[in-house]
Write an enzyme that holds these catalytic residues in place. Structure first.
Site, PDB file in Angstrom:
ATOM      1  N   LYS A 188       0.855  -1.198   0.000  1.00 27.34           N
ATOM      2  CA  LYS A 188       0.000   0.000   0.000  1.00 27.34           C
ATOM      3  C   LYS A 188       0.885   1.239   0.000  1.00 27.34           C
ATOM      4  CE  LYS A 188      -0.208   2.146   3.505  1.00 27.34           C
ATOM      5  NZ  LYS A 188      -0.188   2.829   4.812  1.00 27.34           N
ATOM      6  N   ASP A 242      -5.958   0.467   8.329  1.00 26.71           N
ATOM      7  CA  ASP A 242      -5.710   0.391   6.884  1.00 26.71           C
ATOM      8  C   ASP A 242      -6.281  -0.881   6.251  1.00 26.71           C
ATOM      9  OD1 ASP A 242      -4.363   2.755   7.044  1.00 26.71           O
ATOM     10  OD2 ASP A 242      -2.364   1.894   6.816  1.00 26.71           O
TER      11      ASP A 242
END
Ligand code: C5P
Length: 283
Positions: free
Chosen positions: A15, A142
């Site tokens: 990410k 996240d």
């Protein structure tokens, strides 16, 4: 004799926060943020086969850096999915840990999300999307965004996911660099100066160039080498955007073309052999 089932596999895509604006410290200690999340085509690799109980084996270059096996986000995700679906099925999971730990590119979060995707398939589990989203959030801020692992505008503490259409980003060549200093997320957020510097506009690369990662200053206080990583990346020819990702210490650079990215990788590896470099492409 029946053939053993081949393992199912998933990639835990790295990410990258192309920008991360911290807007407010909440009463519960979390921070409200606005961030453009994008994902690399590469990351950790997971595989799973049916088994009795839940077991995990780990290898790969960063396998030894993972902590206590029982505390691993992969196993926590697996147990949470078992509980949420009420299944009595188990799995043996294998994790090939290729991304550095505590490094701002969502290694643990991406592993947790990939585990949920993997075991949903293995167990043919039927959990409605909102329930899966809520379960993901219990594993980390996240993790909901990592479920889909595509470009998204993320708000709240990580639970608000929105469509993002950004010009000039598709399949951009990418270089990730980590100087080998683990940085914990909590202390970096705690070092934020509580000054709201304004909203995020993220509809083009030009708009993103004017955006920020508000966690860069507190992360640099904890790991000053981040400034050197950023200066080195930004001095490479062909860079279109370079910044720290998440709470650091990994920094990224996007490039105009693969040739420029490959040249930068070579230059960085020669100048800083101890730094971790990963070439990839945005997905
Ligand atoms: O949610 P997660 O476990 O990944 O968060 C780790 C730590 O990072 C939290 O305990 C909190 O200190 C900080 N954090 C925050 N605001 C966010 C996300 C994380 O303050 N939006």
């Amino acid at each position: 004799m029946p053939h053993p089932e081949p393992p199912l596999t998933e990639t835990a895509y790295a990410k990258i926060n192309l920008a991360l604006h911290v807007r407010e410290r909440r009463d519960d200690g979390y921070h409200t943020l606005e961030s453009l999340f994008v994902f690399a085509r590469d990351g950790d690799q997971l595989s799973a086969v049916r088994a009795k109980g839940l077991t995990l084996t780990v290898d790969g270059p960063f396998g030894p850096s993972l902590g206590q096996e029982d505390d691993n986000l992969v196993l926590r995700a697996a147990r949470a999915l078992q509980a949420a679906t009420g299944t009595d099925q188990g799995a043996h999971i294998h994790l090939d840990k290729r991304l550095p730990v505590a490094s701002g590119i969502g290694g643990g979060s991406a592993d947790a999300a990939a585990t949920l995707r993997l075991l949903m398939r293995l167990w043919r589990a039927n959990l409605p999307a909102p329930a899966l989203h809520d379960l993901a959030l219990t594993l980390g801020s996240d993790v909901p965004a990592c479920l889909a692992s595509r470009t998204q505008l993320v708000g709240g503490r990580g639970e608000t996911l929105g469509e993002a259409h950004v010009r000039d980003l598709a399949e951009a060549p990418l270089l990730l660099v980590n100087p080998g200093v683990p940085v914990s997320t909590g202390p970096v957020f705690a070092g934020w100066d509580r000054i709201d510097r304004g909203a995020l506009r993220a509809d083009s690369l030009t708009a993103l160039s004017a955006a920020r990662n508000d966690l860069e200053p507190p992360a640099m206080l904890l790991a000053p080498v981040i400034a050197e990583v950023l200066a080195t990346l930004r001095s490479q020819p062909g860079v279109t955007l370079s910044r720290m990702s998440g709470s650091g210490a990994t920094c990224f650079a996007l490039f105009a073309d693969t040739r420029a990215r490959d040249a930068a990788t070579q230059a960085l590896r020669a100048a800083h052999p101890a730094w971790w470099c990963m070439e990839s492409t945005l997905r």
